[in-house]
Motif scaffolding. Structure first.
Motif, mmCIF file in Angstrom:
data_model
loop_
_atom_site.group_PDB
_atom_site.id
_atom_site.type_symbol
_atom_site.label_atom_id
_atom_site.label_comp_id
_atom_site.label_asym_id
_atom_site.label_seq_id
_atom_site.Cartn_x
_atom_site.Cartn_y
_atom_site.Cartn_z
ATOM 1 N N LEU A 2 -13.544 2.132 -19.342
ATOM 2 C CA LEU A 2 -14.846 1.829 -18.753
ATOM 3 C C LEU A 2 -15.444 0.569 -19.357
ATOM 4 O O LEU A 2 -16.605 0.255 -19.116
ATOM 5 C CB LEU A 2 -15.800 3.008 -18.952
ATOM 6 C CG LEU A 2 -15.310 4.361 -18.425
ATOM 7 C CD1 LEU A 2 -16.301 5.458 -18.750
ATOM 8 C CD2 LEU A 2 -15.061 4.295 -16.924
ATOM 9 N N SER A 3 -14.656 -0.137 -20.166
ATOM 10 C CA SER A 3 -15.109 -1.378 -20.775
ATOM 11 C C SER A 3 -13.952 -2.369 -20.771
ATOM 12 O O SER A 3 -12.984 -2.186 -20.032
ATOM 13 C CB SER A 3 -15.624 -1.111 -22.196
ATOM 14 O OG SER A 3 -16.197 -2.281 -22.738
ATOM 15 N N LEU A 4 -14.045 -3.387 -21.615
ATOM 16 C CA LEU A 4 -13.071 -4.478 -21.590
ATOM 17 C C LEU A 4 -12.129 -4.476 -22.781
ATOM 18 O O LEU A 4 -11.183 -5.266 -22.820
ATOM 19 C CB LEU A 4 -13.817 -5.821 -21.542
ATOM 20 C CG LEU A 4 -14.777 -6.006 -20.366
ATOM 21 C CD1 LEU A 4 -15.665 -7.231 -20.590
ATOM 22 C CD2 LEU A 4 -13.995 -6.143 -19.066
ATOM 23 N N HIS A 5 -12.363 -3.605 -23.753
ATOM 24 C CA HIS A 5 -11.544 -3.637 -24.965
ATOM 25 C C HIS A 5 -10.183 -2.969 -24.751
ATOM 26 O O HIS A 5 -9.980 -2.220 -23.791
ATOM 27 C CB HIS A 5 -12.291 -2.974 -26.127
ATOM 28 C CG HIS A 5 -12.753 -1.565 -25.851
ATOM 29 N ND1 HIS A 5 -11.883 -0.511 -25.677
ATOM 30 C CD2 HIS A 5 -13.998 -1.044 -25.728
ATOM 31 C CE1 HIS A 5 -12.566 0.593 -25.465
ATOM 32 N NE2 HIS A 5 -13.860 0.297 -25.479
ATOM 33 N N ASP A 6 -9.242 -3.223 -25.662
ATOM 34 C CA ASP A 6 -7.953 -2.537 -25.648
ATOM 35 C C ASP A 6 -8.199 -1.038 -25.784
ATOM 36 O O ASP A 6 -9.136 -0.607 -26.476
ATOM 37 C CB ASP A 6 -7.071 -2.998 -26.807
ATOM 38 C CG ASP A 6 -6.639 -4.450 -26.686
ATOM 39 O OD1 ASP A 6 -7.002 -5.101 -25.684
ATOM 40 O OD2 ASP A 6 -5.950 -4.933 -27.608
ATOM 41 N N TRP A 7 -7.353 -0.234 -25.185
ATOM 42 C CA TRP A 7 -7.612 1.198 -25.176
ATOM 43 C C TRP A 7 -7.510 1.817 -26.568
ATOM 44 O O TRP A 7 -8.163 2.824 -26.851
ATOM 45 C CB TRP A 7 -6.692 1.909 -24.185
ATOM 46 C CG TRP A 7 -5.281 2.174 -24.654
ATOM 47 C CD1 TRP A 7 -4.213 1.323 -24.589
ATOM 48 C CD2 TRP A 7 -4.784 3.394 -25.221
ATOM 49 N NE1 TRP A 7 -3.085 1.921 -25.091
ATOM 50 C CE2 TRP A 7 -3.407 3.199 -25.483
ATOM 51 C CE3 TRP A 7 -5.354 4.622 -25.540
ATOM 52 C CZ2 TRP A 7 -2.596 4.191 -26.046
ATOM 53 C CZ3 TRP A 7 -4.543 5.605 -26.107
ATOM 54 C CH2 TRP A 7 -3.185 5.392 -26.353
ATOM 55 N N THR A 8 -6.750 1.191 -27.467
ATOM 56 C CA THR A 8 -6.620 1.710 -28.825
ATOM 57 C C THR A 8 -7.644 1.117 -29.798
ATOM 58 O O THR A 8 -7.733 1.546 -30.952
ATOM 59 C CB THR A 8 -5.216 1.435 -29.385
ATOM 60 O OG1 THR A 8 -4.982 0.017 -29.388
ATOM 61 C CG2 THR A 8 -4.146 2.100 -28.531
ATOM 62 N N ASP A 9 -8.398 0.140 -29.357
ATOM 63 C CA ASP A 9 -9.341 -0.560 -30.236
ATOM 64 C C ASP A 9 -10.370 0.382 -30.867
ATOM 65 O O ASP A 9 -10.655 0.274 -32.066
ATOM 66 C CB ASP A 9 -10.035 -1.676 -29.455
ATOM 67 C CG ASP A 9 -10.716 -2.694 -30.361
ATOM 68 O OD1 ASP A 9 -10.033 -3.223 -31.253
ATOM 69 O OD2 ASP A 9 -11.920 -2.943 -30.179
ATOM 70 N N PRO A 10 -10.937 1.333 -30.112
ATOM 71 C CA PRO A 10 -11.960 2.199 -30.712
ATOM 72 C C PRO A 10 -11.467 2.958 -31.939
ATOM 73 O O PRO A 10 -12.106 2.947 -32.988
ATOM 74 C CB PRO A 10 -12.333 3.159 -29.571
ATOM 75 C CG PRO A 10 -11.989 2.423 -28.330
ATOM 76 C CD PRO A 10 -10.784 1.612 -28.672
ATOM 77 N N VAL A 11 -10.333 3.611 -31.818
ATOM 78 C CA VAL A 11 -9.858 4.434 -32.928
ATOM 79 C C VAL A 11 -9.346 3.577 -34.078
ATOM 80 O O VAL A 11 -9.548 3.915 -35.257
ATOM 81 C CB VAL A 11 -8.796 5.449 -32.440
ATOM 82 C CG1 VAL A 11 -7.516 4.752 -31.985
ATOM 83 C CG2 VAL A 11 -8.518 6.487 -33.509
ATOM 84 N N GLU A 12 -8.705 2.449 -33.783
ATOM 85 C CA GLU A 12 -8.233 1.569 -34.857
ATOM 86 C C GLU A 12 -9.407 1.062 -35.691
ATOM 87 O O GLU A 12 -9.371 1.082 -36.930
ATOM 88 C CB GLU A 12 -7.443 0.398 -34.274
ATOM 89 C CG GLU A 12 -6.115 0.765 -33.649
ATOM 90 C CD GLU A 12 -5.019 0.995 -34.679
ATOM 91 O OE1 GLU A 12 -5.303 0.950 -35.894
ATOM 92 O OE2 GLU A 12 -3.863 1.228 -34.262
ATOM 93 N N PRO B 12 -4.744 -6.290 -19.759
ATOM 94 C CA PRO B 12 -3.413 -5.667 -19.737
ATOM 95 C C PRO B 12 -3.222 -4.614 -20.811
ATOM 96 O O PRO B 12 -2.341 -3.758 -20.690
ATOM 97 C CB PRO B 12 -2.473 -6.861 -19.948
ATOM 98 C CG PRO B 12 -3.313 -7.958 -20.492
ATOM 99 C CD PRO B 12 -4.683 -7.745 -19.947
ATOM 100 N N LYS B 13 -4.054 -4.657 -21.859
ATOM 101 C CA LYS B 13 -3.974 -3.643 -22.906
ATOM 102 C C LYS B 13 -5.134 -2.651 -22.797
ATOM 103 O O LYS B 13 -5.384 -1.877 -23.717
ATOM 104 C CB LYS B 13 -3.991 -4.306 -24.283
ATOM 105 C CG LYS B 13 -2.776 -5.181 -24.556
ATOM 106 C CD LYS B 13 -2.824 -5.759 -25.959
ATOM 107 C CE LYS B 13 -1.598 -6.633 -26.242
ATOM 108 N NZ LYS B 13 -1.658 -7.198 -27.614
ATOM 109 N N GLY B 14 -5.814 -2.673 -21.661
ATOM 110 C CA GLY B 14 -6.965 -1.812 -21.470
ATOM 111 C C GLY B 14 -6.618 -0.353 -21.236
ATOM 112 O O GLY B 14 -7.487 0.514 -21.329
ATOM 113 N N ARG B 15 -5.367 -0.059 -20.920
ATOM 114 C CA ARG B 15 -4.902 1.310 -20.748
ATOM 115 C C ARG B 15 -3.448 1.383 -21.224
ATOM 116 O O ARG B 15 -2.788 0.358 -21.338
ATOM 117 C CB ARG B 15 -5.029 1.779 -19.303
ATOM 118 C CG ARG B 15 -4.344 0.944 -18.268
ATOM 119 C CD ARG B 15 -4.648 1.417 -16.847
ATOM 120 N NE ARG B 15 -4.179 2.770 -16.622
ATOM 121 C CZ ARG B 15 -4.980 3.801 -16.351
ATOM 122 N NH1 ARG B 15 -6.293 3.631 -16.280
ATOM 123 N NH2 ARG B 15 -4.495 5.008 -16.158
#
Length: 321
Positions: A270-280, A25-28
């Motif tokens: 394209l993966s399973l993480h939250d959409w903001t996880d990479p930049v955080e 649900p937080k993927g996008r």
């Protein structure tokens, strides 16, 4: 070449498929992102001023350097899939700019042939605007089938260098794979790129897992004024082909980068993480490792070597549209 296995135990594969179908649900974003709108007039003025980069989401970016305009992995389609109607949709309804309004592009630089980096529809809109296409080995035939003359395409192997209108380009290693169907896995090469002008030196990572090649690139071509580093669509199960955010920051330091722009996020899931996880996670790692990171909005232009770089956490309060 580093051994890079993408094999996954059947049990893990099943778990991933179930999670993908279920979704995060937080993927996008909860509502569509509204990117900054790029001024074509400003781009034309910028082409003859200081070196600048504009990030368009995911890995697509425009680099203006030494009076030249370059497009990097210009994927502007609505979904990174051969079947856009069922692929994961872009987070924004509008693009930062309309490709049809772009001025002449001096060169398009491609890292590999996956759909989220080499987009048929985008190339069709650019094929009469771009003077030259620089691609890794084997990618040229894709472009030829789409109507681009072979004389405008340059294919390169790892560690090959070329010069184009005063710019020095080097095709450098990456740890990834290629293919656009189930029958052409690794039929073409994947790579990163070094772009060296009089005004600045830039590193574009393409897609890559972490490995010693980053230090090799840094030793041979660094330091870099700016790096565009893959940061997103990762998972521990496929860490060999996509870096975790902490590895992204380390790779930036390995290539001897001064300022890092995290890319490969902000447009598609394209993966399973939250959409903001990479930049955080990348921002946290940069603070911990004393690295300089800049986080421009999608469509925001950044001056390379300027006095200030954008660092606002715009993704925490995305503009609704």
């Amino acid at each position: 070449m580093i051994p890079t296995s993408m094999d996954m135990p059947p049990g893990d594969m099943l778990k991933v498929l179930v999670q993908m179908v279920k979704g995060n649900p937080k993927g996008r974003p909860s509502s569509p992102l509204v990117p900054e709108q790029v001024s074509i007039a400003a781009l034309e003025r910028g082409a003859s001023s200081r070196p600048m980069v504009t990030w368009f989401g995911h890995s697509a970016a425009m680099l203006q350097l030494d009076g030249k305009t370059l497009l990097l992995d210009p994927m502007f389609g609505r979904a990174p899939s051969p079947f856009p109607a069922i692929g994961g949709k872009r987070y924004s309804k509008k693009l930062p700019l309309e490709l049809e309004r772009l001025p002449v592009i001096d060169a398009v630089i491609i890292s590999h042939d996956h759909y989220d980096h080499l987009d048929y529809g985008s190339i069709l809109k650019l094929k009469d605007k771009a003077k030259r296409f620089f691609v890794p080995l084997g990618v040229g035939p894709h472009l030829e089938r789409w109507g681009i003359e072979p004389s405008r395409i340059e294919e390169h192997d790892w560690w090959e260098e070329t010069e184009y209108e005063g710019l020095r380009l080097a095709c450098t290693p990456a740890r990834h794979f290629s293919g656009r169907s189930v029958t052409d896995r690794n039929a073409t090469l994947w790579c990163s790129w070094v772009i060296h002008g009089r005004e600045a030196k830039v590193f574009f990572s393409g897609d890559s897992g972490y490995g010693p090649h980053f230090k090799e690139i840094g030793a041979q071509y660094g330091p870099f004024d700016l790096t565009l580093m893959e940061c997103g669509q990762y998972n521990e199960r496929w860490a060999a082909i996509h870096m975790m955010p902490e590895e992204t920051v380390q790779a930036h330091l390995d290539v001897r980068g001064k300022v890092m722009v995290p890319i490969h996020w902000g447009a598609f899931s394209l993966s399973l993480h939250d959409w903001t996880d990479p930049v955080e996670r990348a921002v946290a790692a940069a603070i911990r490792l004393n690295a300089i990171i800049t986080t421009p909005k999608i469509g925001e232009t950044v001056t390379i070597g300027g006095n200030a770089y954008p660092t606002a956490a715009w993704w925490r309060q995305p503009v609704q549209g």
